[in-house]
Design a protein around this motif. Structure first.
Motif, PDB file in Angstrom:
ATOM      1  N   ALA A  26     -20.979   1.290  18.312  1.00  0.00           N
ATOM      2  CA  ALA A  26     -21.922   0.453  18.934  1.00  0.00           C
ATOM      3  C   ALA A  26     -22.778   1.389  20.222  1.00  0.00           C
ATOM      4  CB  ALA A  26     -21.382  -0.715  19.788  1.00  0.00           C
ATOM      5  N   VAL A  27     -21.865   2.144  20.663  1.00  0.00           N
ATOM      6  CA  VAL A  27     -22.591   3.277  21.654  1.00  0.00           C
ATOM      7  C   VAL A  27     -23.412   4.169  21.064  1.00  0.00           C
ATOM      8  CG1 VAL A  27     -22.069   4.993  23.317  1.00  0.00           C
ATOM      9  CG2 VAL A  27     -20.781   2.710  23.431  1.00  0.00           C
ATOM     10  N   LEU A  28     -23.192   4.830  19.962  1.00  0.00           N
ATOM     11  CA  LEU A  28     -23.746   5.628  19.248  1.00  0.00           C
ATOM     12  C   LEU A  28     -25.054   5.056  18.297  1.00  0.00           C
ATOM     13  CD1 LEU A  28     -20.916   8.174  18.159  1.00  0.00           C
ATOM     14  CD2 LEU A  28     -22.644   8.333  19.947  1.00  0.00           C
ATOM     15  N   GLY A  29     -24.807   3.669  18.196  1.00  0.00           N
ATOM     16  CA  GLY A  29     -25.996   2.929  17.474  1.00  0.00           C
ATOM     17  C   GLY A  29     -25.748   3.452  15.786  1.00  0.00           C
ATOM     18  N   VAL A  30     -24.661   3.201  15.455  1.00  0.00           N
ATOM     19  CA  VAL A  30     -24.399   3.334  13.858  1.00  0.00           C
ATOM     20  C   VAL A  30     -23.376   2.335  13.478  1.00  0.00           C
ATOM     21  CG1 VAL A  30     -24.790   5.983  14.189  1.00  0.00           C
ATOM     22  CG2 VAL A  30     -22.266   5.023  14.447  1.00  0.00           C
ATOM     23  N   LEU A  31     -23.705   1.062  13.946  1.00  0.00           N
ATOM     24  CA  LEU A  31     -23.056   0.081  13.501  1.00  0.00           C
ATOM     25  C   LEU A  31     -23.330  -0.238  12.216  1.00  0.00           C
ATOM     26  CD1 LEU A  31     -23.038  -2.242  16.614  1.00  0.00           C
ATOM     27  CD2 LEU A  31     -21.261  -1.539  15.773  1.00  0.00           C
ATOM     28  N   PRO A  32     -22.454  -0.943  11.162  1.00  0.00           N
ATOM     29  CA  PRO A  32     -22.767  -1.250   9.923  1.00  0.00           C
ATOM     30  C   PRO A  32     -23.793  -2.332   9.914  1.00  0.00           C
ATOM     31  CG  PRO A  32     -20.375  -1.445  10.309  1.00  0.00           C
ATOM     32  CD  PRO A  32     -21.049  -1.064  11.640  1.00  0.00           C
TER      33      PRO A  32
ATOM     34  N   ARG B 125     -24.119  -6.556  14.776  1.00  0.00           N
ATOM     35  CA  ARG B 125     -25.023  -6.384  15.690  1.00  0.00           C
ATOM     36  C   ARG B 125     -24.761  -6.941  17.098  1.00  0.00           C
ATOM     37  NH1 ARG B 125     -27.928 -11.211  16.924  1.00  0.00           N
ATOM     38  NH2 ARG B 125     -27.401 -12.769  15.516  1.00  0.00           N
ATOM     39  N   VAL B 126     -25.321  -6.174  17.899  1.00  0.00           N
ATOM     40  CA  VAL B 126     -24.804  -6.381  19.417  1.00  0.00           C
ATOM     41  C   VAL B 126     -25.717  -7.686  19.764  1.00  0.00           C
ATOM     42  CG1 VAL B 126     -25.001  -5.591  21.814  1.00  0.00           C
ATOM     43  CG2 VAL B 126     -24.161  -3.892  19.933  1.00  0.00           C
ATOM     44  N   VAL B 127     -25.056  -8.732  20.369  1.00  0.00           N
ATOM     45  CA  VAL B 127     -25.881 -10.056  20.735  1.00  0.00           C
ATOM     46  C   VAL B 127     -26.038 -10.116  22.175  1.00  0.00           C
ATOM     47  CG1 VAL B 127     -24.974 -11.201  18.377  1.00  0.00           C
ATOM     48  CG2 VAL B 127     -23.694 -11.174  20.478  1.00  0.00           C
ATOM     49  N   GLU B 128     -25.197  -9.266  22.808  1.00  0.00           N
ATOM     50  CA  GLU B 128     -25.558  -9.637  24.447  1.00  0.00           C
ATOM     51  C   GLU B 128     -24.885  -8.425  25.078  1.00  0.00           C
ATOM     52  OE1 GLU B 128     -23.244 -12.765  26.393  1.00  0.00           O
ATOM     53  OE2 GLU B 128     -22.077 -12.989  24.711  1.00  0.00           O
ATOM     54  N   GLY B 129     -25.334  -8.053  26.172  1.00  0.00           N
ATOM     55  CA  GLY B 129     -24.831  -7.058  27.063  1.00  0.00           C
ATOM     56  C   GLY B 129     -25.816  -6.019  26.954  1.00  0.00           C
ATOM     57  N   ASP B 130     -25.388  -4.885  28.139  1.00  0.00           N
ATOM     58  CA  ASP B 130     -25.956  -3.774  28.197  1.00  0.00           C
ATOM     59  C   ASP B 130     -25.251  -2.634  27.908  1.00  0.00           C
ATOM     60  OD1 ASP B 130     -28.128  -5.280  29.501  1.00  0.00           O
ATOM     61  OD2 ASP B 130     -27.035  -5.442  31.302  1.00  0.00           O
ATOM     62  N   MET B 131     -26.063  -1.585  27.231  1.00  0.00           N
ATOM     63  CA  MET B 131     -25.571  -0.344  27.072  1.00  0.00           C
ATOM     64  C   MET B 131     -26.496   0.761  27.590  1.00  0.00           C
ATOM     65  SD  MET B 131     -24.043  -0.085  23.308  1.00  0.00           S
ATOM     66  CE  MET B 131     -24.862  -1.111  22.326  1.00  0.00           C
TER      67      MET B 131
ATOM     68  N   ALA C 124     -22.768  12.879  20.539  1.00  0.00           N
ATOM     69  CA  ALA C 124     -22.293  13.511  19.557  1.00  0.00           C
ATOM     70  C   ALA C 124     -20.832  12.531  19.069  1.00  0.00           C
ATOM     71  CB  ALA C 124     -21.800  14.760  19.657  1.00  0.00           C
ATOM     72  N   LEU C 125     -20.391  12.593  17.943  1.00  0.00           N
ATOM     73  CA  LEU C 125     -19.107  11.881  17.412  1.00  0.00           C
ATOM     74  C   LEU C 125     -18.463  12.939  16.749  1.00  0.00           C
ATOM     75  CD1 LEU C 125     -17.731   9.269  16.307  1.00  0.00           C
ATOM     76  CD2 LEU C 125     -19.143   9.585  14.269  1.00  0.00           C
ATOM     77  N   ILE C 126     -16.882  12.894  17.199  1.00  0.00           N
ATOM     78  CA  ILE C 126     -16.156  13.828  16.200  1.00  0.00           C
ATOM     79  C   ILE C 126     -15.362  12.646  15.458  1.00  0.00           C
ATOM     80  CG2 ILE C 126     -14.124  15.083  16.382  1.00  0.00           C
ATOM     81  CD1 ILE C 126     -14.800  15.933  19.195  1.00  0.00           C
ATOM     82  N   PRO C 127     -15.510  12.428  13.989  1.00  0.00           N
ATOM     83  CA  PRO C 127     -15.142  11.369  13.246  1.00  0.00           C
ATOM     84  C   PRO C 127     -13.489  11.572  13.050  1.00  0.00           C
ATOM     85  CG  PRO C 127     -16.429  12.717  11.968  1.00  0.00           C
ATOM     86  CD  PRO C 127     -16.476  13.287  13.566  1.00  0.00           C
TER      87      PRO C 127
END
Length: 179
Positions: free
Chosen positions: A34-40, A44-50, A74-77
């Protein structure tokens, strides 16, 4: 739809390391995605702030958000074999992001990658850069991904169980490298 996560509050200041601990399926990976914007696409994010360095990611247009996230995170998977393109050599995979997203020259990107390969204790960088992912051990692939994650000096790195597939000795080395 069904809610995957509720009431998540997380703050990471510069220089801090935060660990999310929980059983399998608790949502640790989903938070990182969610933070990295790579959700399936089905999530989806329905509420809240990032916020990333005070910038509201939810208020940005998709392209602006991708650019900001691409430049500052960056992501270390968890699984280096699926994170690396099996049909491309390691070198171009490591320098592409620096050239494409950050606009670095090929020479600058190449120099930075070689410096980082040394920092993650890869002894033969020439061989590694010319190799395909399947030609490297799991520990070596994970070192490559750590170097790639740090290459652009991101403000936030999300490490998603980066030692899961490795033996205990290599796990310890990898965690020490990340720290």
């Amino acid at each position: 739809g069904q809610r995957v996560l509720r009431s998540v509050s997380l703050s990471v200041q510069p220089g801090e390391v935060r660990a999310l601990v929980g059983e399998s399926g608790a949502g640790k990976t989903m938070i990182g995605k969610a933070v990295l914007g790579v959700l399936p696409t089905s999530v989806r994010v329905v509420e809240g702030d990032m916020l990333l360095e005070g910038e509201d990611l939810g208020a940005l247009q998709p392209k602006a958000r991708r650019n900001l996230i691409g430049a500052r995170t960056a992501l270390i998977p968890q699984d280096p074999l699926t994170a690396l393109n099996p049909s491309r050599r390691i070198g171009p995979q490591m320098t592409d992001r620096l050239v494409r997203i950050l606009g670095w020259s090929g020479e600058r990107a190449d120099s930075r990658i070689r410096q980082l390969l040394d920092e993650v204790q890869i002894r033969d960088p020439e061989r590694v850069l010319k190799s395909y992912p399947h030609e490297l051990s799991g520990g070596m692939r994970q070192r490559v991904l750590i170097a790639a994650a740090f290459a652009a000096e991101p403000r936030l790195i999300v490490a998603d169980e980066p030692t899961t597939a490795l033996d205990v000795t290599v796990q310890k080395q990898i965690l020490r490298l990340i720290a």
